[in-house]
Design an enzyme around this catalytic site. Structure first.
Site, PDB file in Angstrom:
ATOM      1  N   LEU A   1     -26.116  12.087 -75.207  1.00 57.07           N
ATOM      2  CA  LEU A   1     -27.350  11.700 -75.811  1.00 57.07           C
ATOM      3  C   LEU A   1     -27.249  12.757 -76.810  1.00 57.07           C
ATOM      4  CD1 LEU A   1     -29.602   9.850 -73.137  1.00 57.07           C
ATOM      5  CD2 LEU A   1     -27.797   8.677 -74.404  1.00 57.07           C
ATOM      6  N   PRO A   2     -26.546  12.790 -77.685  1.00 57.87           N
ATOM      7  CA  PRO A   2     -26.492  13.702 -78.684  1.00 57.87           C
ATOM      8  C   PRO A   2     -27.511  14.170 -79.717  1.00 57.87           C
ATOM      9  CG  PRO A   2     -25.018  12.144 -79.541  1.00 57.87           C
ATOM     10  CD  PRO A   2     -25.567  11.503 -78.478  1.00 57.87           C
ATOM     11  N   CYS A   3     -28.271  15.111 -79.088  1.00 58.50           N
ATOM     12  CA  CYS A   3     -29.721  15.376 -79.535  1.00 58.50           C
ATOM     13  C   CYS A   3     -29.299  16.663 -80.580  1.00 58.50           C
ATOM     14  CB  CYS A   3     -30.823  15.988 -78.655  1.00 58.50           C
ATOM     15  SG  CYS A   3     -30.165  17.205 -77.510  1.00 58.50           S
ATOM     16  N   HIS A   4     -28.006  17.209 -80.511  1.00 56.58           N
ATOM     17  CA  HIS A   4     -27.640  18.260 -81.423  1.00 56.58           C
ATOM     18  C   HIS A   4     -27.351  17.676 -82.663  1.00 56.58           C
ATOM     19  CE1 HIS A   4     -24.113  16.447 -79.698  1.00 56.58           C
ATOM     20  NE2 HIS A   4     -23.641  16.924 -80.831  1.00 56.58           N
ATOM     21  N   ARG A   5     -27.166  16.365 -82.984  1.00 54.36           N
ATOM     22  CA  ARG A   5     -27.156  15.883 -84.369  1.00 54.36           C
ATOM     23  C   ARG A   5     -28.234  15.573 -85.107  1.00 54.36           C
ATOM     24  NH1 ARG A   5     -22.765  11.624 -81.754  1.00 54.36           N
ATOM     25  NH2 ARG A   5     -21.235  12.935 -81.299  1.00 54.36           N
TER      26      ARG A   5
END
Length: 150
Positions: free
Chosen positions: A111-115
């Site tokens: 769940l790519p929260c870095h984006r």
């Protein structure tokens, strides 16, 4: 380009990933393995639809899970702002709540929260800490290198 970060996961008794770590102290995995799970989720819109996934969300409020499940829809190597994410989940003006949800994300990369970044383009925190921005930057750089190779 080789990834500059370590990844490992913890699984529950059913073999589902319940937490992702940026270390090699658990079951070591690659970015590609976790990213493949992200790709499967792009059309999922609820936690009910993740029951067949290789991971399990074991906690989080309804709002947090809504934010987390919106993350796979952001293309690899790109970013949106906290404000844009708040609007995507139907809570215009809830940028701080989005930031808090992202800080509690148990499954970064999947769940790519870095984006998700600040409105001014700076990275913001990562995993609830300002001193982990180097990991956030490394993941984004790695993703951009992958998208350029296609």
């Amino acid at each position: 380009m080789k990834e500059k970060f370590k990844l490992s996961v913890e699984r529950d008794t059913d073999g589902k990933i319940i937490e992702v770590f940026f270390d090699d102290e658990h079951e070591v995995v690659s970015y590609e393995q976790l990213s493949a799970l992200t790709e499967k989720l792009k059309d999922s819109v609820s936690t009910d639809e993740t029951n067949d996934a290789d991971f399990r969300l074991t906690f989080g409020t309804e709002f947090q899970q809504k934010v987390w499940l919106e993350l796979p829809k952001i293309p690899a190597g790109t970013t949106i702002t906290y404000q844009e994410m708040a609007e995507r989940v139907g809570s215009k003006g809830a940028q701080q709540a989005v930031g808090q949800a992202l800080a509690r994300n148990p499954l970064p990369v999947i769940l790519p929260c870095h984006r998700v970044t600040r409105k001014d383009g700076t990275l913001g925190g990562f995993m609830g800490k300002d001193n982990r921005q180097d990991i956030k930057a490394s993941i984004l750089e790695y993703e951009k290198s992958l998208t350029k190779s296609y």
